[in-house]
Design an enzyme around this catalytic site. Sequence first.
Site, PDB file in Angstrom:
ATOM      1  N   SER A  61      47.357  32.982  34.690  1.00  0.00           N
ATOM      2  CA  SER A  61      47.582  31.526  34.614  1.00  0.00           C
ATOM      3  C   SER A  61      48.093  30.902  35.909  1.00  0.00           C
ATOM      4  O   SER A  61      48.109  29.674  36.029  1.00  0.00           O
ATOM      5  CB  SER A  61      48.576  31.212  33.500  1.00  0.00           C
ATOM      6  OG  SER A  61      47.923  31.223  32.276  1.00  0.00           O
ATOM      7  N   TYR A 188      36.597  30.376  34.508  1.00  0.00           N
ATOM      8  CA  TYR A 188      37.990  30.498  34.063  1.00  0.00           C
ATOM      9  C   TYR A 188      38.401  31.980  33.940  1.00  0.00           C
ATOM     10  O   TYR A 188      39.473  32.382  34.408  1.00  0.00           O
ATOM     11  CB  TYR A 188      38.187  29.751  32.730  1.00  0.00           C
ATOM     12  CG  TYR A 188      39.586  29.879  32.188  1.00  0.00           C
ATOM     13  CD1 TYR A 188      40.635  29.144  32.732  1.00  0.00           C
ATOM     14  CD2 TYR A 188      39.878  30.782  31.162  1.00  0.00           C
ATOM     15  CE1 TYR A 188      41.938  29.297  32.257  1.00  0.00           C
ATOM     16  CE2 TYR A 188      41.168  30.933  30.682  1.00  0.00           C
ATOM     17  CZ  TYR A 188      42.189  30.191  31.232  1.00  0.00           C
ATOM     18  OH  TYR A 188      43.476  30.349  30.772  1.00  0.00           O
ATOM     19  N   VAL A 258      50.416  35.897  32.461  1.00  0.00           N
ATOM     20  CA  VAL A 258      50.680  36.970  31.492  1.00  0.00           C
ATOM     21  C   VAL A 258      50.695  38.376  32.074  1.00  0.00           C
ATOM     22  O   VAL A 258      51.115  39.311  31.406  1.00  0.00           O
ATOM     23  CB  VAL A 258      49.693  36.992  30.289  1.00  0.00           C
ATOM     24  CG1 VAL A 258      50.005  35.945  29.281  1.00  0.00           C
ATOM     25  CG2 VAL A 258      48.261  36.948  30.729  1.00  0.00           C
TER      26      VAL A 258
END
Length: 310
Positions: A61, A188, A258
């Site tokens: 992220s 992504y 994460v």
Amino acid sequence: MNKLLERLIEKNKYLVQYGQVADYIPKLKSANPEDIGICLLDMDGNMYCSGVYNKKFTIQSISKVITLMLALVDNGEEKVFSKVGLESTDEPFNSLYKLDLSLENKPANPMINSGAIIVTSMIKGNHEEKFNKILEAIRKITNNNTIDYNREVYESEKETGDRNRAIAYLLKNKGLLEGDVEEVLDVYFKQCSIELDLIDLAKIGLFLANGCRTLDGGYQGCNIEIATILIAVMTTCGMYDFSGEFAARVGIPSKSGVSGGILSVVPNKYGIGVYGPALDKHGNSIAGFGILKDLSEKLGLNIFKICKRN
Ligand code: GLN
């Protein structure tokens, strides 16, 4: 400084027993929960690192900060923030239920997955060009052309990414996402799989602290106004649904991932990278939080701190 960093790692390493490594893909599950490291770079080019700082990990992220920079440069603030908000949220990063409420017309912010997927879709170019722009930006910021994405992590992200897929299709249905959904998701998943170490991460922090400019001035990723927005968004939304508490207790603009990385920025002063794959229930490095909290106190880095007056 090196001694201080070592002490902070020693002091906070007990915390890893209360955390857990991310287990949704094998590569993240195999991380060593005991690993902790930190790198700090200052504006004079000094680098201080301690603990496990040269292991590579995926950015996850944290990539959302870079994609937001690129989307803002390509589209301008008005267009980007017409599709994604600038408000913090108490929802987990991969929440999607609010997207289906008729009152909600856009995701709360660019640091939760729904907002970040829109942001990625807004980077100009086809899906290959979009990803190349993200990778290129990270290589230029870190002056490290060896940085690449991890194929194994990318394949697993893609294989297990049904929640992100659901989010993206809902976004498309609401008219917030343009282009081919699978292609945007592909970018992504790849951006999350970009692999680097703590020195690289601290360089990204220093780049932001320096107004989106590398120290040698060789790469200017965006203007000062956009840099300020990026740092503000990190402060209010960067640590998922723990961002408020993190701001109150640490007061250093930060973005977590994460895999256990935390990118931290002390505006005009320091770039900091922290690694510790044992995560708390919000998905933030549990020892990373402890170390940054102590570092902030020791060096007076809390950007909200009031100076004592007589
Ligand atoms: N690949 C992860 C996801 O999109 C990244 C999330 C994170 O770092 N919080 O679910």
